[in-house]
Motif scaffolding. Structure first.
Motif, mmCIF file in Angstrom:
data_model
loop_
_atom_site.group_PDB
_atom_site.id
_atom_site.type_symbol
_atom_site.label_atom_id
_atom_site.label_comp_id
_atom_site.label_asym_id
_atom_site.label_seq_id
_atom_site.Cartn_x
_atom_site.Cartn_y
_atom_site.Cartn_z
ATOM 1 N N LYS A 1 15.669 9.945 -20.678
ATOM 2 C CA LYS A 1 16.982 9.636 -21.258
ATOM 3 C C LYS A 1 18.074 9.811 -20.219
ATOM 4 O O LYS A 1 18.002 10.726 -19.379
ATOM 5 N N LEU A 2 19.091 8.975 -20.326
ATOM 6 C CA LEU A 2 20.232 9.093 -19.417
ATOM 7 C C LEU A 2 21.128 10.229 -19.897
ATOM 8 O O LEU A 2 21.519 10.265 -21.057
ATOM 9 N N LEU B 1 19.157 12.631 -15.336
ATOM 10 C CA LEU B 1 18.255 12.181 -16.408
ATOM 11 C C LEU B 1 17.625 13.378 -17.099
ATOM 12 O O LEU B 1 17.481 14.450 -16.496
ATOM 13 N N ASP B 2 17.235 13.152 -18.336
ATOM 14 C CA ASP B 2 16.425 14.128 -19.057
ATOM 15 C C ASP B 2 15.028 13.523 -19.142
ATOM 16 O O ASP B 2 14.837 12.495 -19.796
ATOM 17 N N ILE B 3 14.069 14.136 -18.424
ATOM 18 C CA ILE B 3 12.703 13.610 -18.453
ATOM 19 C C ILE B 3 11.839 14.612 -19.217
ATOM 20 O O ILE B 3 11.571 15.709 -18.735
ATOM 21 N N VAL C 1 17.122 16.376 -14.371
ATOM 22 C CA VAL C 1 17.024 16.174 -12.922
ATOM 23 C C VAL C 1 18.172 15.275 -12.462
ATOM 24 O O VAL C 1 18.637 14.420 -13.210
ATOM 25 N N THR C 2 18.622 15.498 -11.214
ATOM 26 C CA THR C 2 19.756 14.716 -10.697
ATOM 27 C C THR C 2 19.383 14.107 -9.349
ATOM 28 O O THR C 2 18.629 14.708 -8.581
ATOM 29 N N ALA D 1 14.506 6.726 -7.597
ATOM 30 C CA ALA D 1 14.327 8.004 -6.911
ATOM 31 C C ALA D 1 13.896 9.092 -7.902
ATOM 32 O O ALA D 1 13.093 9.954 -7.573
ATOM 33 N N LEU D 2 14.425 9.010 -9.116
ATOM 34 C CA LEU D 2 14.097 10.035 -10.117
ATOM 35 C C LEU D 2 12.763 9.772 -10.815
ATOM 36 O O LEU D 2 12.057 10.700 -11.191
#
Ligand code: KIV
Ligand code: ZN
Length: 520
Positions: free
Chosen positions: A399-400, A419-421, A426-427, A445-446
């Motif tokens: 999720k963004l 993002l929420d993974i 994570v940024t 990248a993420l």
């Protein structure tokens, strides 16, 4: 009541929706299980008689979707598709087992070209397979449909022998598909008349039309088939389907309703749900509906020219053969702003056909308020984009959280994304050749992945410079492609949402997307 008994009711036409099977089969229209359930529930609520929920042997995901749909559908018959082999039929039988009204739809090709090159079988062998497959299906369920694939290019004597054998073996519905979209109305009408006249037991089954749109005649052919005596129409919402698509459900239903003088049939469809169904299918498949599409296109009820507007003001029937309300388009789309309260928002959602749980409602209301803070007028289309997007992404694992982009004349442009993974935030920061490229590079990248971007499209949900942007993204990986949409007043945020929604869809399809990031 069996389909054969129901036929005795005068001129009732059964609507068989195959959006979730033939529709989903077209490249990029993949739906997740949750999306299929939403579509099935809406089809059931709007009065579709038979929902073809999928092709259970195709994959475990397809099997699960058919089985889950079978559990939730309350009124409609739920059909599972099967080729003529016993493994297919048994799997379809297992998938629809829990349906209130289960159906197995089994098919085999009967045209010379298909039998020779595709099946590599002699006609007599195919005939024996028809008997064996229908008998097998009939041992599992009472309601069996048999289709002769490429029926319109099948030699007539052989077609009649197959149809007679299928009915004798227990098929209660006989479908003669125009698989390659080759027929024309007169020919298709005559085909049904010929088969019904020549096949001695034809009165023991309902005949069905199934038309593809390769020459743009799917709806016209379907209606002609009804004139030839068919009483079931196979169709899809928005006409989605293989190649040029299938006959569009909304066009067939509204043709019957509007020209009942020449198509004197009755369907059970609540036509005020057609627009809603069109929008839902468009959202979950991310296939846009063309502006001038009959019945559900954005311009279907818009009158632009002065002469037309003048006529409309004097009397609506001058240029309107059906009312927008009859297909679920509300009279005015200017609705709300930041002062609109909970009750007004709830009433608006109900009027638009949404039935949300309390949690879904609270979430939608909060997001409506956020949007109203940023946008002066909130239109029906905005609310739809906001609710549909949430319903479509409710189970997303990625999720963004936030996005900041530095854009402008001096590059390289930079995007910082959070993002929420799966619960871990994570940024990452990335550069790109333009702000969209930088945004997508930050996602890559993420969430490193192999998927290739095949389509990136932006359009405005409503008018004005503060309109929400709706972005469509198609990603392809391992021979599969998925399309997804994202909406937001900020085009870059909408782009990020659309890309992430597509990644989530690929992931839901079991693709290997590596989200290997340590939590911060
Ligand atoms: O177009 C077709 O022939 C089909 C069959 C499986 C019914 O979709
Ligand atoms: Zn088809």
């Amino acid at each position: 009541m069996s389909p054969v008994d129901q036929r005795s009711k005068k001129d009732r036409v059964f609507i068989f929706d195959t959006t979730l099977r033939d529709g989903e089969q077209c490249p990029g229209a993949t739906m997740t299980l949750e999306e299929k359930l939403q579509v099935a529930e809406l089809l059931d609520a709007m009065g579709v008689d038979i929902i073809e929920a999928g092709f259970p042997i195709a994959s475990n995901g397809d099997f699960e979707a058919v089985a889950e749909i079978a559990k939730v559908v309350r009124n409609a018959t739920v059909a599972g598709l099967a080729r003529a082999g016993f493994a297919d039929i048994d799997r379809a039988g297992e998938a629809v087992r829990q349906a209130k009204r289960p159906r197995i739809h089994t098919f085999i090709s009967t045209s010379p070209v298909h039998m020779k090159y595709k099946l590599q079988k002699e006609p007599e062998e195919v005939l024996q397979m028809v008997i064996a497959s229908v008998t097998r299906a009939r041992n599992l369920v009472e309601d069996v449909e048999w289709s002769c694939e490429d029926g319109t290019r099948t030699e007539h004597d052989f077609l009649c022998r197959c149809v007679e054998a299928a009915i004798k073996a227990g098929a209660t519905t006989i479908n003669i598909p125009d698989t390659v979209g080759y027929t024309a109305p007169d020919e298709y009408r005559a085909l049904f008349r010929m088969v019904r006249e020549r096949v001695p037991n034809s009165d023991k089954a309902i005949f069905s039309v199934h038309c593809h749109n390769d020459l743009g005649m799917a709806v016209a052919n379907s209606l002609a088939g009804l004139e030839g005596g068919a009483r079931q129409v196979e169709c899809t919402i928005n006409g989605i389907g293989e190649r040029a698509g299938n006959a569009a459900l909304e066009e067939i239903v509204m043709a019957i309703k509007t020209r009942n003088d020449i198509f004197p049939y009755e369907t059970r469809i609540d036509t005020t749900q057609l627009t809603r169904a069109s929008k839902l299918v468009s959202t979950v498949t991310s296939f846009p509906v063309q502006y001038n599409k009959a019945i559900v296109g954005r311009n279907a009820f818009a009158h632009e020219s002065g002469i037309h507007q003048d006529g409309m003001l004097k009397h609506t029937q001058t240029y309107e053969i059906m009312t927008p309300e009859s297909v679920g388009v509300s009279k005015t789309s200017l609705v709300m702003g930041k002062h609109s309260g909970r009750n007004a928002f709830r009433a608006k959602l109900e009027e638009m056909g949404y039935r949300l749980s309390n949690n879904q409602f609270e979430d939608a209301f909060q997001r409506f308020k956020d949007l109203a803070d940023r946008k002066k007028h909130v239109y029906d289309e905005d609310i739809e984009a906001l609710v549909d997007e949430r319903l479509a992404t409710a189970h997303d694992r990625i999720k963004l959280v936030s996005l900041t982009v530095i854009a402008g004349t001096r590059g390289p442009q930079r995007a910082t994304m959070r993002l929420d993974i799966e619960g871990h935030q994570v940024t990452e920061e990335a550069e790109g050749n333009g702000p969209v490229d930088a945004t997508f590079n930050a996602i890559k990248a993420l969430v490193p992945h192999e998927a290739v971007l095949e389509l990136y499209q932006v359009h405005a949900v409503t008018e004005g410079t503060d309109a929400q942007a709706e972005v469509s993204v198609r990603l392809a990986a391992d021979g599969r492609s998925v399309t997804a949409r994202g909406a937001d007043p900020d085009t870059l945020v909408a782009s990020a949402k659309a890309y992430l929604a597509a990644l989530n869809k690929l992931r839901a399809r079991g693709e290997r997307i590596h989200a290997q990031h340590a939590a911060e």
